[in-house]
Design a protein around this motif. Sequence first.
Motif, short mmCIF file in Angstrom:
data_model
loop_
_atom_site.label_atom_id
_atom_site.label_comp_id
_atom_site.label_asym_id
_atom_site.label_seq_id
_atom_site.Cartn_x
_atom_site.Cartn_y
_atom_site.Cartn_z
N SER A 267 34.62 40.78 42.55
CA SER A 267 34.41 42.22 42.37
C SER A 267 32.96 42.66 42.16
N LYS B 3 37.79 51.56 38.30
CA LYS B 3 37.09 50.35 37.87
C LYS B 3 35.59 50.40 38.19
N ASP C 289 41.61 43.05 32.72
CA ASP C 289 41.86 41.93 31.81
C ASP C 289 40.66 41.65 30.88
N ARG C 290 39.70 42.59 30.84
CA ARG C 290 38.53 42.36 29.99
C ARG C 290 38.35 43.46 28.95
N ASP D 176 46.28 34.47 38.90
CA ASP D 176 44.88 34.66 38.48
C ASP D 176 44.77 34.60 36.96
N LYS E 202 40.82 35.16 47.43
CA LYS E 202 39.78 35.55 46.46
C LYS E 202 38.96 34.31 46.08
C1 NG6 Z 1 38.07 35.41 36.39
C2 NG6 Z 1 39.39 35.62 35.68
C3 NG6 Z 1 40.30 36.40 36.58
C4 NG6 Z 1 39.63 37.69 37.02
C5 NG6 Z 1 38.29 37.37 37.66
C6 NG6 Z 1 37.52 38.58 38.07
C7 NG6 Z 1 40.04 33.79 34.17
C8 NG6 Z 1 40.71 32.45 34.07
N1 NG6 Z 1 40.01 34.32 35.38
O1 NG6 Z 1 37.17 34.74 35.57
O2 NG6 Z 1 41.51 36.67 35.93
O3 NG6 Z 1 39.44 38.54 35.93
O4 NG6 Z 1 37.49 36.64 36.77
O5 NG6 Z 1 38.18 39.26 39.06
O6 NG6 Z 1 39.56 34.30 33.19
S1 NG6 Z 1 37.42 40.36 39.88
O7 NG6 Z 1 38.35 40.82 40.88
O8 NG6 Z 1 37.07 41.40 38.94
O9 NG6 Z 1 36.26 39.72 40.48
#
Ligand code: NG6
Length: 546
Positions: A124, A177, A213-214, A379, A402
């Motif tokens: 991302s 986002k 998720d953050r 993920d 991904k």
């Molecule tokens: C990774 C996360 C994944 C996702 C990704 C970012 C773990 C094990 N995995 O580090 O879940 O958050 O980062 O995804 O924590 S993105 O689409 O925002 O790039």
Amino acid sequence: MDFRKEELIQHPVSRIQNPESSIQNPESSLVTCHSTHPMKHTQPSPWTILAASGLVLQGGCAPKDQISHEENRDKPNIVVILADDLGFGDLSCYGAVRLHTPNIDRLAAGGLRFSNGYCTAATSTPSRFSLLTGQYAWRNDRARVLPGDAPLLIDPSVTTLPGMLQDAGYVTGIVGKWHLGLGTGTIDWNRPVQAGPNQVGFDYSYIMPATNDRCPTVFIENGIIVGLNPLDPITVNYKENFPGEPTGKDYPDRIRMGLTQGHAGTIVNGISRIGFMKGGTRARWTDENMADTFLLKAQEFITANSDRPFFLYYALHEPHVPRVPNQRFVGRSGLGPRGDAILEADWAVGEFLERLDELGLIHSTLVIFTSDNGPVLDDGYADQAMELNGSHTPCGPMRGGKYSLFEAGTHVPFIVSWPGTIQPGISDALVCQVDLTASFAALVGQPNPGPDSENVLEALLGRSPAGRTCLILENGNGRTVLRENEWIMIPPYPGRQLYEDVNIETGFSVDYQLYNLILDSGQKENLAAHKTEKLNQMVEELKRRR
Ligand code: NG6
Ligand code: CA
């Protein structure tokens, strides 16, 4: 007029070809419903006529407050809808059979569906960096998946895509986002955030700071956390937890979605996240309502600005983990939460387009729908995405996913619609999100501020079958490959062949890899040993460009 019904009657979805057959030579002619000649049936828009008559402002010489309403009247609104981790094969208009996405299909049926559309990176942050700056992210060492407390990645002195549109008199907004960092160092989340989208070209922002998720799991509107109670201040830490705050690691019995990898931090809404936070209880989001909230804000933005040219970057959170769609979508796809989240995204797109129609803006708005990187099933959360996926192919015919250097990492859905101006069809032109800056600059008569951005406007509008010839793609960690016409060359990279945790091939090999994507979209046959001349030329080309 119901735009969606009208488009459906004129351009039935059944005309869209199977993507297996549409990963074609970018140099082959563009297919439209009516003609193989891209120019023949294209209606000139009022804006084109204005441009042709030389009335378009050139070179950005007029400051934005001097651009009159009269001059701006015919500029199209621009909307970029960006999904999160949606794969090339996840939409029915791109050949999905087990998932039905009628709203995005209608957008595709009324516009151009690209078979060779890319983001620049397989994760991302770097991908979004390129989209908004017109610059390759591998030029910036910090452009990697950012934690939620990382400082702003984009230099505020740089003219971005939205900044360039501001210069052209547009009002600009982002909803959804962000994931490009905030602030300049340690952030006090209880005060207005001083560096963020509003400092790099957006007049209005309503964002999720990083990922769903953050931490922090709050929305920020124009730098201020929405709904924060000053008596319950919020603190964020990515190194250590706050004493007494429950985490998924310490309290697995308090979470409603199991973990397969990471995500062992603060529990919010019964789901444990990456990072730690304390306080801000009233401001914390409810995942089930996120799509509704973003949709509402996106609709409000276009409604409030319907009388002037606007740019909206509507950055959906689906189908990124944790996949927690609204109850209305639970169980609808039969593929589990990942499929349900995609249906929720499709619904949101439909509702958004309906508002555009109600405002009478369908024919004056260019809409792009695409994704920030390729798909992943597991993920980090045990949400049964693998188990329930069945015969669904999120990558379409492509290899990887991904994080990968293989095609599915960056080869994404890419739809451009502007009813009345763009003739519906399929285009094989090679186009990339990094090119939106130069292309929109050409559209609105501004200089191109994006160093790696190429003007592919004619391809985006369906007037030319040709886009780029060369494109550098990365896995999200600065490792790059070169696409040139139908060829893709992957230099040797040391490392494992599989990201075991997500079960996705890395694309790494000790050998050079060379694939012909027209003949071999699944990257099964490495031609490096046979086509040495082509290989050497591409190796040199990539060296020259990096
Ligand atoms: C990774 C996360 C994944 C996702 C990704 C970012 C773990 C094990 N995995 O580090 O879940 O958050 O980062 O995804 O924590 S993105 O689409 O925002 O790039
Ligand atoms: Ca993503």
